[in-house]
Design a protein around this motif. Structure first.
Motif, short mmCIF file in Angstrom:
data_model
loop_
_atom_site.label_atom_id
_atom_site.label_comp_id
_atom_site.label_asym_id
_atom_site.label_seq_id
_atom_site.Cartn_x
_atom_site.Cartn_y
_atom_site.Cartn_z
N LYS A 170 -15.09 1.44 -7.45
CA LYS A 170 -15.10 1.34 -9.74
C LYS A 170 -14.15 0.41 -10.29
O LYS A 170 -12.63 0.87 -9.44
N PHE A 171 -14.42 -0.59 -11.08
CA PHE A 171 -13.83 -1.77 -11.65
C PHE A 171 -13.53 -1.83 -13.05
O PHE A 171 -14.70 -1.77 -13.04
N PHE A 172 -12.60 -1.90 -13.81
CA PHE A 172 -12.58 -1.26 -14.92
C PHE A 172 -12.12 -2.56 -15.63
O PHE A 172 -11.28 -3.28 -15.69
N LEU A 173 -12.68 -3.78 -16.25
CA LEU A 173 -12.26 -5.46 -16.73
C LEU A 173 -11.71 -5.10 -17.94
O LEU A 173 -12.15 -5.01 -19.17
N HIS A 174 -10.50 -5.55 -17.46
CA HIS A 174 -9.00 -4.75 -18.43
C HIS A 174 -8.85 -6.22 -19.46
O HIS A 174 -8.58 -6.65 -19.01
N THR A 179 -2.38 7.79 -10.09
CA THR A 179 -2.14 8.47 -11.15
C THR A 179 -2.20 8.51 -12.44
O THR A 179 -3.01 7.23 -12.63
N PRO A 180 -1.91 9.16 -13.39
CA PRO A 180 -2.74 9.33 -14.89
C PRO A 180 -1.62 7.81 -15.27
O PRO A 180 -0.67 7.42 -15.11
N VAL A 181 -3.18 7.02 -15.88
CA VAL A 181 -2.16 6.08 -16.52
C VAL A 181 -2.37 6.18 -18.53
O VAL A 181 -3.22 6.39 -18.45
N LYS A 182 -1.28 4.65 -18.95
CA LYS A 182 -1.80 4.45 -20.53
C LYS A 182 -2.76 2.88 -20.27
O LYS A 182 -1.76 2.10 -20.28
N ILE A 183 -3.64 3.18 -21.10
CA ILE A 183 -4.20 1.70 -21.00
C ILE A 183 -3.52 0.57 -21.68
O ILE A 183 -3.40 -0.81 -20.74
N LYS A 184 -2.92 1.15 -22.55
CA LYS A 184 -2.31 0.25 -23.38
C LYS A 184 -1.16 -0.34 -22.89
O LYS A 184 -0.62 -1.80 -23.12
N ASN A 185 -0.53 0.80 -21.66
CA ASN A 185 -0.09 -0.46 -20.67
C ASN A 185 0.31 -1.04 -19.32
O ASN A 185 0.82 -1.39 -18.97
N LEU A 186 -1.28 -1.38 -19.01
CA LEU A 186 -1.98 -2.24 -18.27
C LEU A 186 -2.19 -3.42 -18.54
O LEU A 186 -2.56 -3.63 -19.40
N PRO A 187 -1.76 -4.85 -18.13
CA PRO A 187 -1.64 -5.89 -18.18
C PRO A 187 -3.01 -6.12 -18.04
O PRO A 187 -3.81 -6.44 -17.13
N THR A 188 -3.95 -7.08 -18.89
CA THR A 188 -4.70 -7.54 -19.32
C THR A 188 -4.44 -9.93 -18.74
O THR A 188 -5.91 -9.91 -18.70
#
Length: 292
Positions: free
Chosen positions: A181-185, A13-22
């Protein structure tokens, strides 16, 4: 080490990157995490060998992330124990003169893995909606029809490019390519630390470029572009996984687990059986060889 559910990292579902853990706590020492990675990679190697013999699926692994996110070392550590004949890595840099004479997907299309193989894209076709979106002047170098100035690189242009990327991935998925597809956050603070280490360690100096600092100034713009790209293109046949990347060992383990746990669901991937005639005569062949 605690178990993980790979669905936690999958974008559905749509996400806000700033809310995803690093960062992500595996509740284990670095040594235990490395041992866990080694175990996962051995199992992954067995699946890859079966895929190679099976010859009906290819696996495309796309890795994106900001500078210093750990893309190179992740590729080295996750795939080092797999059979070299079954893994091909492509690192995409600034397009060459020849590549610019083709459409932007051409160089990626010709690098796709054959059935039975893993293909790893270190930076991917998504650079064409990330770097070029932050620096739209790069698009002018593609000499596209109907793009004569920056004014032509508008919302309609990017909408068309996302559609083309989605069509490209759907096409290869429908023809037997399993896409990851991997985004390394990575956090901005951790990127700062890694850039400083490049300056502090003489053997890492070669990795540093003043342009790294210029791109870092555009951090927010890149984050917005990553967020938009992920939300527009994470599909059931080509999902994005956001991987907490502040700790490299943890990121490698999570990526390997996503690959293993997903590929294990393909119950039809198995080594082909010998035909009945060969199977019936195995003892004859063994005797023939022993009596040479």
């Amino acid at each position: 080490m605690k178990d993980i559910n790979i669905q936690e990292f999958k974008i559905e579902t749509p996400v806000k990157i700033k809310n995803l853990p690093t960062s992500f706590d595996l509740d284990a020492s670095e040594k235990k995490i490395e041992d866990g990675l080694e175990d996962v990679c051995k199992k992954l190697g067995k699946i890859q060998n079966a895929m190679y013999a099976h010859g009906k699926y290819a696996v495309l692994i796309c890795i994106q992330g900001t500078d210093t996110a750990g893309k190179d070392s992740l590729i080295r550590e996750v795939f080092k124990d797999l059979n070299a004949r079954g893994v091909v890595v492509h690192s995409f840099k600034v397009p060459t003169e020849l590549e610019l004479k083709h459409d932007y997907l051409w160089r990626h299309y010709i690098a796709l893995p054959a059935r039975g193989k893993f293909g790893v894209f270190n930076r991917t076709h998504y650079e064409n909606v990330l770097v070029t979106r932050v620096h739209p002047e790069y698009i002018l170098g593609e000499h596209l029809p109907h793009v004569n100035s920056l004014d032509d690189i508008n919302d309609e242009f990017w909408e068309k490019r996302f559609r083309q990327i989605n069509d490209f991935e759907k096409h290869i998925a429908e023809n037997g390519t399993i896409i990851f597809k991997f985004f390394l956050h990575l956090s901005k603070d951790e990127q700062k630390n890694r850039l400083l280490r490049r300056l502090d360690k003489p053997n890492k100096n070669w990795k540093f470029s003043p342009s790294d600092l210029k791109e870092r100034e555009l951090w927010d713009a890149y984050q917005e572009c990553y967020e938009d790209a992920i939300n527009r293109t994470s599909k059931p046949h080509a999902p994005w996984y956001t991987i907490p990347a502040d700790d490299k060992a943890t990121a490698r383990y999570i990526v390997a687990r996503v690959l293993l746990d997903t590929l294990k669901t393909y119950k039809d991937i198995k080594e082909p059986e010998l035909d009945d005639e060969v199977k019936a005569n195995i003892e004859i062949y063994r005797t023939q060889l022993q009596n040479e």
